[in-house]
Design an enzyme around this catalytic site. Sequence first.
Site, short mmCIF file in Angstrom:
data_model
loop_
_atom_site.label_atom_id
_atom_site.label_comp_id
_atom_site.label_asym_id
_atom_site.label_seq_id
_atom_site.Cartn_x
_atom_site.Cartn_y
_atom_site.Cartn_z
N THR A 1 0.94 -1.18 -0.06
CA THR A 1 0.05 0.02 -0.08
C THR A 1 0.73 1.14 0.29
O THR A 1 1.84 1.19 0.21
CB THR A 1 -0.94 0.07 1.31
OG1 THR A 1 -0.20 0.02 2.61
CG2 THR A 1 -1.90 -1.30 1.26
N GLU B 1 -5.89 -3.67 -1.54
CA GLU B 1 -6.14 -4.95 -1.05
C GLU B 1 -7.48 -5.72 -1.70
O GLU B 1 -7.51 -6.95 -1.40
CB GLU B 1 -6.88 -4.60 0.36
CG GLU B 1 -5.73 -4.04 1.51
CD GLU B 1 -5.42 -2.67 1.38
OE1 GLU B 1 -5.23 -2.14 2.47
OE2 GLU B 1 -5.61 -2.03 0.28
N LYS C 1 -15.29 17.22 10.96
CA LYS C 1 -16.31 17.16 11.78
C LYS C 1 -16.40 18.63 12.52
O LYS C 1 -15.79 19.14 13.23
CB LYS C 1 -15.98 16.34 13.23
CG LYS C 1 -17.28 15.95 14.08
CD LYS C 1 -16.85 14.67 14.96
CE LYS C 1 -18.41 14.32 15.52
NZ LYS C 1 -18.39 13.14 16.22
N TRP D 1 -20.71 15.72 10.49
CA TRP D 1 -19.72 15.37 9.58
C TRP D 1 -19.93 16.23 8.26
O TRP D 1 -20.99 16.20 7.68
CB TRP D 1 -19.76 14.01 9.30
CG TRP D 1 -19.19 13.09 10.36
CD1 TRP D 1 -19.94 12.28 11.31
CD2 TRP D 1 -17.92 12.88 10.78
NE1 TRP D 1 -19.40 11.85 12.38
CE2 TRP D 1 -17.95 12.05 12.12
CE3 TRP D 1 -16.62 13.61 10.62
CZ2 TRP D 1 -16.81 11.85 12.81
CZ3 TRP D 1 -15.52 13.12 11.30
CH2 TRP D 1 -15.64 12.30 12.47
#
Length: 563
Positions: A194, A340, A450, A455
Amino acid sequence: MHSVKTTMMPVPLSLNRLMEHAGQLFPESEIVSRLPDKSLRRHRYADWYRRTRALAAALKKLGLRKGDRVATLCWNHHAHLECYFGIPAAGGVMHTLNLRLAPDDIGWIARHARDRFLVVDDILLPLYRQFAGQHRFERVIVFPFSGAAVQTSIGDPHDGEPAFDDYEELLAQAPAGFEYAPHDENDPVAMCYTSGTTGRPKGVVYSHRSTVLHSLNCALPDYVALSSRDVVIPVTPMFHANSWGIPYAAVMLGAKLVFPGPHLHPEDLLDLMQQEPPTLTLGVPTIWLALIQAFEAKPGRWRLPAGMRSMVGGAAVPEALVRQFERHGIRLAQGWGMTETSPMGSLFFEKPELRGQLDEDQWFARKAMAGVPVPLVEVRIMGDAGPCAWNGRDVGELQVRGPFITGSYHAEAPGADKFTGDGWLRTGDVAAIDANGYIRIADRTKDLIKSGGEWISSVDPENAIMAHPAVAEASVIAIAHPKWGERPLACVVAKPGATVSGEELRAFIAPKFARWQLPDAFEFIDAVPRTSTGKFWKARLRERFADFRWPDESPAGNLPVGS
């Protein structure tokens, strides 16, 4: 009562079978590589098949053992494709090193993977020498990409570094009578790490089985719809999640491959498209943003291939970009995935039951989503109270599982931060799924803002800003605020010669958002920093503006939440 047993042959899924299939059935299909001097080198699949088997034989002659890692430090070209199949054919595991990472990170990854051999482009030897001291490869095999002779007689000045092997000489001297290394379908064939923007990179290891199943998915008509009639330009690097698995699928089907080499500048790609018109291209959104801007800046210089389709992923695609390409007859299909997930987890297509129900604007809104899950991949949205309904509104973490989804990381025990107790991969993406299965990625969990207990997505406002005709790029980040906790700051890159103010941009996007969701400030910058895979690197922007001070009367920051 007698049970019934399957009558099917227990033949393992294998990359070797795909290579044999391509060599036998598509010998005249073409592989084109753009060299460092921008000339083109052409091979037939028959040549590629012969050379790939020779590479496998040469690696076994050098002492490669089953399961040994062979790293590649290469651009996109025919020899890298030979490594994709030749290393597993010899029983090894191909490990693509990301040449855009810092040298220290590359060295750490090679050491963590315990890479034994390295195949490196000669033009990348200066980069190799920057991390050679961190990990000693037993053999360094140099591919003469530039056409220059490889110096094999002496080692490099670094103490203990092996002498170089010439890739072409190894193939020419490979023993005859090669036989594939015995294997199980669950044996490893490749590994990728990654990008590691929030910690050390993690290794994902793919198997024969997972790779073949992923390749079959790429051929499905409603998804990539790859076929032998396609001409494919993989702009996505072969070191980035195996170029999204497309090279494997292209070989399986005998599609023509046109590799751009190191030439990924928009004008270089447009020139290549004139020489070798593609039917399918793939790359991250920033590539296509730059390409369409270059194309429109010089009308008449280039033509976009009629009917070309582009697979776009790695980050959210602005709806404005989809519309921009469609005006030129080019269809962008957005997908979602990760290292992944091999990596294709979803891709956009028009579900037939919705035709006639949605108007043009509604379809474009869907085209800016992440598409529909591919077969064999299960998806769910997990909220604080459990799985969310597929209603397009409820958001939570996107979680996935399937036969080409990783269940752990190389040399690491599975942790609850990445895998659930019931076996799902936690992607870190915040998303919603509607009743028709279309996934809308709201944000990465680390990029959400936030504000006052609510959010705010960073993706939605930045895509809205990029719809403005004066804007080239925009990235929205969270900045600490003394009253609301965090507020959104928009970092904007204007198009060359264009001028626009923050007030204009705020007014432009205001109809689409509640007032408290709008950015409180706009900073104009020269360029948005990018990760090694071409995504906007918001962590770098947050570092840059860590000391940002809000004005006393910020336009949205002092409004009550929900006003």
